[in-house]
Write a protein that holds these residues in place. Sequence first.
Motif, PDB file in Angstrom:
ATOM      1  N   ASP A 330      62.352 -75.807 -41.484  1.00 28.82           N
ATOM      2  CA  ASP A 330      62.385 -74.354 -41.631  1.00 28.82           C
ATOM      3  C   ASP A 330      63.342 -73.862 -42.705  1.00 28.82           C
ATOM      4  OD1 ASP A 330      64.455 -75.333 -39.770  1.00 28.82           O
ATOM      5  OD2 ASP A 330      65.053 -73.232 -39.696  1.00 28.82           O
ATOM      6  N   ASN A 331      64.053 -74.742 -43.388  1.00 27.14           N
ATOM      7  CA  ASN A 331      65.081 -74.306 -44.334  1.00 27.14           C
ATOM      8  C   ASN A 331      64.741 -74.815 -45.733  1.00 27.14           C
ATOM      9  OD1 ASN A 331      67.521 -74.050 -45.899  1.00 27.14           O
ATOM     10  ND2 ASN A 331      68.638 -73.766 -43.989  1.00 27.14           N
ATOM     11  N   TRP A 332      64.236 -73.919 -46.569  1.00 25.33           N
ATOM     12  CA  TRP A 332      63.798 -74.298 -47.919  1.00 25.33           C
ATOM     13  C   TRP A 332      64.949 -74.909 -48.720  1.00 25.33           C
ATOM     14  CZ3 TRP A 332      58.994 -73.583 -50.483  1.00 25.33           C
ATOM     15  CH2 TRP A 332      59.035 -73.820 -51.872  1.00 25.33           C
ATOM     16  N   GLY A 333      66.099 -74.250 -48.706  1.00 24.73           N
ATOM     17  CA  GLY A 333      67.230 -74.732 -49.492  1.00 24.73           C
ATOM     18  C   GLY A 333      67.728 -76.085 -49.037  1.00 24.73           C
ATOM     19  N   ALA A 334      67.820 -76.283 -47.713  1.00 25.26           N
ATOM     20  CA  ALA A 334      68.276 -77.575 -47.180  1.00 25.26           C
ATOM     21  C   ALA A 334      67.304 -78.685 -47.549  1.00 25.26           C
ATOM     22  CB  ALA A 334      68.411 -77.479 -45.659  1.00 25.26           C
ATOM     23  N   ARG A 335      66.011 -78.384 -47.503  1.00 28.69           N
ATOM     24  CA  ARG A 335      64.990 -79.381 -47.825  1.00 28.69           C
ATOM     25  C   ARG A 335      65.031 -79.726 -49.316  1.00 28.69           C
ATOM     26  NH1 ARG A 335      61.379 -76.661 -45.484  1.00 28.69           N
ATOM     27  NH2 ARG A 335      60.284 -75.760 -47.276  1.00 28.69           N
ATOM     28  N   ARG A 336      65.185 -78.706 -50.160  1.00 31.56           N
ATOM     29  CA  ARG A 336      65.202 -78.932 -51.616  1.00 31.56           C
ATOM     30  C   ARG A 336      66.424 -79.746 -52.034  1.00 31.56           C
ATOM     31  NH1 ARG A 336      66.593 -73.970 -53.121  1.00 31.56           N
ATOM     32  NH2 ARG A 336      68.768 -74.653 -53.033  1.00 31.56           N
ATOM     33  N   SER A 337      67.613 -79.246 -51.705  1.00 29.81           N
ATOM     34  CA  SER A 337      68.842 -79.901 -52.181  1.00 29.81           C
ATOM     35  C   SER A 337      69.116 -81.192 -51.431  1.00 29.81           C
ATOM     36  CB  SER A 337      70.019 -78.933 -52.050  1.00 29.81           C
ATOM     37  OG  SER A 337      69.782 -77.769 -52.816  1.00 29.81           O
ATOM     38  N   GLY A 338      68.642 -81.269 -50.181  1.00 33.32           N
ATOM     39  CA  GLY A 338      68.823 -82.513 -49.436  1.00 33.32           C
ATOM     40  C   GLY A 338      68.139 -83.675 -50.114  1.00 33.32           C
ATOM     41  N   ARG A 339      66.992 -83.401 -50.749  1.00 34.85           N
ATOM     42  CA  ARG A 339      66.257 -84.459 -51.461  1.00 34.85           C
ATOM     43  C   ARG A 339      67.039 -84.984 -52.661  1.00 34.85           C
ATOM     44  NH1 ARG A 339      64.649 -87.936 -53.855  1.00 34.85           N
ATOM     45  NH2 ARG A 339      62.526 -88.692 -54.292  1.00 34.85           N
ATOM     46  N   LEU A 340      67.907 -84.150 -53.212  1.00 33.39           N
ATOM     47  CA  LEU A 340      68.718 -84.555 -54.358  1.00 33.39           C
ATOM     48  C   LEU A 340      69.866 -85.480 -53.929  1.00 33.39           C
ATOM     49  CD1 LEU A 340      68.729 -83.882 -57.415  1.00 33.39           C
ATOM     50  CD2 LEU A 340      70.384 -82.087 -56.911  1.00 33.39           C
ATOM     51  N   ILE A 341      70.355 -85.294 -52.696  1.00 36.35           N
ATOM     52  CA  ILE A 341      71.539 -86.015 -52.222  1.00 36.35           C
ATOM     53  C   ILE A 341      71.167 -87.248 -51.393  1.00 36.35           C
ATOM     54  CG2 ILE A 341      73.623 -85.803 -50.806  1.00 36.35           C
ATOM     55  CD1 ILE A 341      73.692 -84.203 -53.381  1.00 36.35           C
ATOM     56  N   TYR A 342      70.135 -87.082 -50.572  1.00 32.95           N
ATOM     57  CA  TYR A 342      69.791 -88.159 -49.639  1.00 32.95           C
ATOM     58  C   TYR A 342      68.371 -88.660 -49.877  1.00 32.95           C
ATOM     59  CZ  TYR A 342      73.848 -86.442 -47.042  1.00 32.95           C
ATOM     60  OH  TYR A 342      75.101 -86.065 -46.694  1.00 32.95           O
ATOM     61  N   ARG A 343      68.182 -89.943 -49.602  1.00 35.16           N
ATOM     62  CA  ARG A 343      66.837 -90.502 -49.539  1.00 35.16           C
ATOM     63  C   ARG A 343      66.395 -90.486 -48.065  1.00 35.16           C
ATOM     64  NH1 ARG A 343      65.251 -93.338 -53.996  1.00 35.16           N
ATOM     65  NH2 ARG A 343      63.189 -92.887 -53.099  1.00 35.16           N
ATOM     66  N   THR A 344      65.101 -90.562 -47.871  1.00 36.75           N
ATOM     67  CA  THR A 344      64.524 -90.590 -46.529  1.00 36.75           C
ATOM     68  C   THR A 344      63.741 -91.890 -46.383  1.00 36.75           C
ATOM     69  OG1 THR A 344      64.333 -88.187 -46.585  1.00 36.75           O
ATOM     70  CG2 THR A 344      63.072 -89.321 -44.900  1.00 36.75           C
ATOM     71  N   LEU A 345      63.816 -92.482 -45.182  1.00 37.11           N
ATOM     72  CA  LEU A 345      63.190 -93.792 -44.963  1.00 37.11           C
ATOM     73  C   LEU A 345      61.739 -93.778 -45.449  1.00 37.11           C
ATOM     74  CD1 LEU A 345      63.615 -96.630 -43.825  1.00 37.11           C
ATOM     75  CD2 LEU A 345      62.847 -95.762 -41.592  1.00 37.11           C
ATOM     76  N   PHE A 346      60.996 -92.762 -45.064  1.00 40.15           N
ATOM     77  CA  PHE A 346      59.641 -92.550 -45.577  1.00 40.15           C
ATOM     78  C   PHE A 346      59.592 -91.151 -46.194  1.00 40.15           C
ATOM     79  CE2 PHE A 346      58.819 -96.044 -42.722  1.00 40.15           C
ATOM     80  CZ  PHE A 346      57.825 -96.773 -43.375  1.00 40.15           C
ATOM     81  N   GLU A 347      59.322 -91.109 -47.469  1.00 36.32           N
ATOM     82  CA  GLU A 347      59.322 -89.836 -48.186  1.00 36.32           C
ATOM     83  C   GLU A 347      57.892 -89.392 -48.463  1.00 36.32           C
ATOM     84  OE1 GLU A 347      63.590 -90.202 -50.533  1.00 36.32           O
ATOM     85  OE2 GLU A 347      61.721 -90.675 -51.603  1.00 36.32           O
ATOM     86  N   MET A 348      57.613 -88.156 -48.099  1.00 35.06           N
ATOM     87  CA  MET A 348      56.266 -87.633 -48.307  1.00 35.06           C
ATOM     88  C   MET A 348      56.049 -87.356 -49.789  1.00 35.06           C
ATOM     89  SD  MET A 348      54.389 -84.493 -46.323  1.00 35.06           S
ATOM     90  CE  MET A 348      52.618 -84.510 -46.077  1.00 35.06           C
ATOM     91  N   GLN A 349      54.960 -87.875 -50.312  1.00 34.98           N
ATOM     92  CA  GLN A 349      54.638 -87.685 -51.723  1.00 34.98           C
ATOM     93  C   GLN A 349      53.530 -86.659 -51.944  1.00 34.98           C
ATOM     94  OE1 GLN A 349      56.484 -89.464 -54.123  1.00 34.98           O
ATOM     95  NE2 GLN A 349      57.627 -89.892 -52.245  1.00 34.98           N
ATOM     96  N   GLY A 350      52.778 -86.347 -50.886  1.00 30.26           N
ATOM     97  CA  GLY A 350      51.679 -85.409 -51.010  1.00 30.26           C
ATOM     98  C   GLY A 350      50.725 -85.556 -49.847  1.00 30.26           C
ATOM     99  N   ALA A 351      49.584 -84.845 -49.932  1.00 30.88           N
ATOM    100  CA  ALA A 351      48.589 -84.894 -48.870  1.00 30.88           C
ATOM    101  C   ALA A 351      47.454 -85.820 -49.272  1.00 30.88           C
ATOM    102  CB  ALA A 351      48.047 -83.493 -48.597  1.00 30.88           C
ATOM    103  N   GLY A 352      46.962 -86.598 -48.307  1.00 32.41           N
ATOM    104  CA  GLY A 352      45.835 -87.488 -48.552  1.00 32.41           C
ATOM    105  C   GLY A 352      44.651 -87.098 -47.696  1.00 32.41           C
ATOM    106  N   PRO A 353      43.596 -87.870 -47.740  1.00 34.86           N
ATOM    107  CA  PRO A 353      42.394 -87.544 -46.949  1.00 34.86           C
ATOM    108  C   PRO A 353      42.630 -87.662 -45.451  1.00 34.86           C
ATOM    109  CG  PRO A 353      42.165 -89.681 -48.015  1.00 34.86           C
ATOM    110  CD  PRO A 353      43.385 -89.057 -48.585  1.00 34.86           C
ATOM    111  N   GLU A 354      43.630 -88.467 -45.037  1.00 36.83           N
ATOM    112  CA  GLU A 354      43.964 -88.610 -43.618  1.00 36.83           C
ATOM    113  C   GLU A 354      45.479 -88.485 -43.467  1.00 36.83           C
ATOM    114  OE1 GLU A 354      42.346 -92.301 -42.253  1.00 36.83           O
ATOM    115  OE2 GLU A 354      40.379 -91.426 -41.867  1.00 36.83           O
TER     116      GLU A 354
END
Length: 798
Positions: A330-354
């Motif tokens: 729910d937090n645009w700023g936390a999501r945006r800047s968090g990506r700059l500082i931290y990596r995530t075990l599985f990072e979403m790259q986009g939407a696929g067919p499933e």
Amino acid sequence: MNSRRLSLEISNVMMKLRTFPLKIILLPLLVMLLAWVSPAANTASAQILNYAQQGEPPDPGLGLLQEEAHDLLFFTEKSGGGWAKALLLDFPGRTPPATPAGTLKFKISGIETVEYAVKWSDVERVDLWEIRLERETKKRIAEGDFKGAYPFLSVLIRDYPSRPGLRELRSDFLWFDAIARAKRGELSATLAMLEELRRYSPEYKRSSVIRAIGGITDQLMQQLVDEDELDRAQQMLARLQQDYGADSLDSIKKWNQEFLKMAMAKREEAIAARDAENYREARRLARESVHLKPDIPGGKELIRQIDTIYPLVNVGVLQSATVLEPTRLDNWGARRSGRLIYRTLFEMQGAGPEGGEYEFIFGDVEMSADRMHFDMLLQPENLAPPLDAIRGHFLADVLALRAQQSSPSYFAPWAAAVESIGLEGPQQVTFNLRRPHVLPICLLQVPVDGSWFGGEPLSPTGDYRRDVVEDEIVRYVLSGEPKTPTQPREIVEVRSDSAADAVNLLLLGEVDVLDQLFPADAVRLGKSRSVKVVNYPLPTVHMLVPCSDHPYVAERTFRRALAYGTNREDILQGELLEGLKSEGCRVLSGPFPAGLELNDPLGYAYDQSIEPRRYEPPLAKLLLAMNTNQMKSSAERKDEKLPELTPIRLAFPPDNLSRVACEAISSQWRLLGLEVELVELPVGHSFPEKDEDIADIVYVSAAVWEPVIDARRVLGPEGLAGSTDQLVGLGLRRLEEAKNWREVRDRLLDLHSIVHHELPVLPLWQMVDSYAYRRELIGVGSDIVSLYQNAGNWRLGQ
């Protein structure tokens, strides 16, 4: 003779006059009529009949324009004298005959049904309507009464645009009005009058007008520079060069030299800062130098040199980040800047067919055909520090704790899905599931911090670390060696209070990127040659989420009333999109994205057959009354007092779009008779803290990009809505037990229906968000779910 008798006498005479075959009455008869009027009634009758037997008509002043257009006829003393207001005389070209003879036919204003005639020999003079207007205009111009002159001049321009002398009269008005305004120090108004004069009549006092424009613009430029309004001063100078380049205005020459002098000074300061290795300051000064004088010798070359030595990118933001959580819903700023500082075990790259497409940051993943088993294959040899320090046993322990209810990192959907975790050597972690799961890796969007590699908890694992936070600026500096020579050494977030300010900064080049655009601004900016606008591939879902124990908001009937009392279509199309078309933006009936087009896989959770509730204020008021009666009956049964309906506190994040939307929503709720208080959350916050009692409902923009997992994050007891509704809980449990995509979709559609009926949240609309960047910035990407997804590849064009 009293007024009543006078009116009767005049009426009788008029009736007799109308019996004349040719309706021609000679002047003596008119004079005779006037003679019947007693002296006491003269004024009234003249006002009624618009004529008199002696003297001249009184000067009506500005009241003349309230009268019907007319010419004045003055009669000779020999014929009996007097005057009459005649409807405009039909002279060829509106010019009286040079040698008149015979009779003049006319109608008196106010007695239009009777035509009179008079011998030309009895007419002393004719005062034409347009001449009177000209005379009044000239008189007031001479007196300096330009406000009084303007109405007369306007009528002349409107009714007699081709009249000889009008062009000069209008030019006189503009010229002398400009002089008067200049004496009063009204510089902007003076310039406006002079430029209108030059546009309208270029030949009028040409040298004097140009000289005056030069003097006034010089004063205006000095005023702007003194007030440090350099942007406006430059804009004005550029316009003057474009409009008066051939006229050699003194002010153009003078201020070109002044701006060159200021630009050269900034350039020298930039070089000194560069030599002192103060690259931040050098970058700022070099850009200010070029901004002051775009064609300054060596200006752009200096900017490129500094950018090569120390690449730095300024990012304009509307929502600052006070917390850094790359998976925050729910937090645009936390999501945006968090990506700059931290990596995530599985990072979403986009939407696929499933469902979504994810990247495992430590290597690769292999899934069994029956979706009952998957392996994580670690590839540390392909990773940069600190990620290359990951070990299989540590990763297995972390994910095992995530399935243990006593652990702080416990995540119920993962615990329900996984049966066992094992190791197949130091670099392979194996997982067995309780039942087939369509996308188990979406359950593992776990932020990875420095503690995974022996560092401090919450220490960064991304390419950047937060360095300085000062007022509206947050600096992120490269934490290690650059991957490429052009990788930005700093990314600086600059917060703007409004979307308009942010767009202005982008167009001026003071920021290189805007991470989020107001929808209408995105449409308009798309036409700019210097800026590229790109849509994020995944939309956000906007909703109202109850967040307190307000007794009325807790009632479903009350929430239904709020839904029917909110004109969502009007707010979306009128307030947010400003009437502009934006593909994918639409009103929703549920908490999931509807997709961007027909049969879009992204909308796999959305039931298109459920229409959003219409705007029906009468029904909303009825539901409010029903809710009150229901609560009253319940209170009586329990022998309790009916709770007081306190004001509804509607909270929103401190950004333009949320503010505009909530102001519109609150206005519509007030029309239902509700009291509403708007609460703006602190900068960086998108939801009230659990121990804060500051709001009853909060406006949320949520990244519901993977409904199969995000449904619980939005609707579950620990989610945004904190719902304990049994039907909602049942729907979530059935969803998590789904074994294939068909079951997932069917159960999400069921959950959509439940939410539409129970309203644990009030769905509003889906927004297609966008970002914009200057074309000098290369490598941003065009299919990114997070602005900083490719930040390591950014470079400033040479």
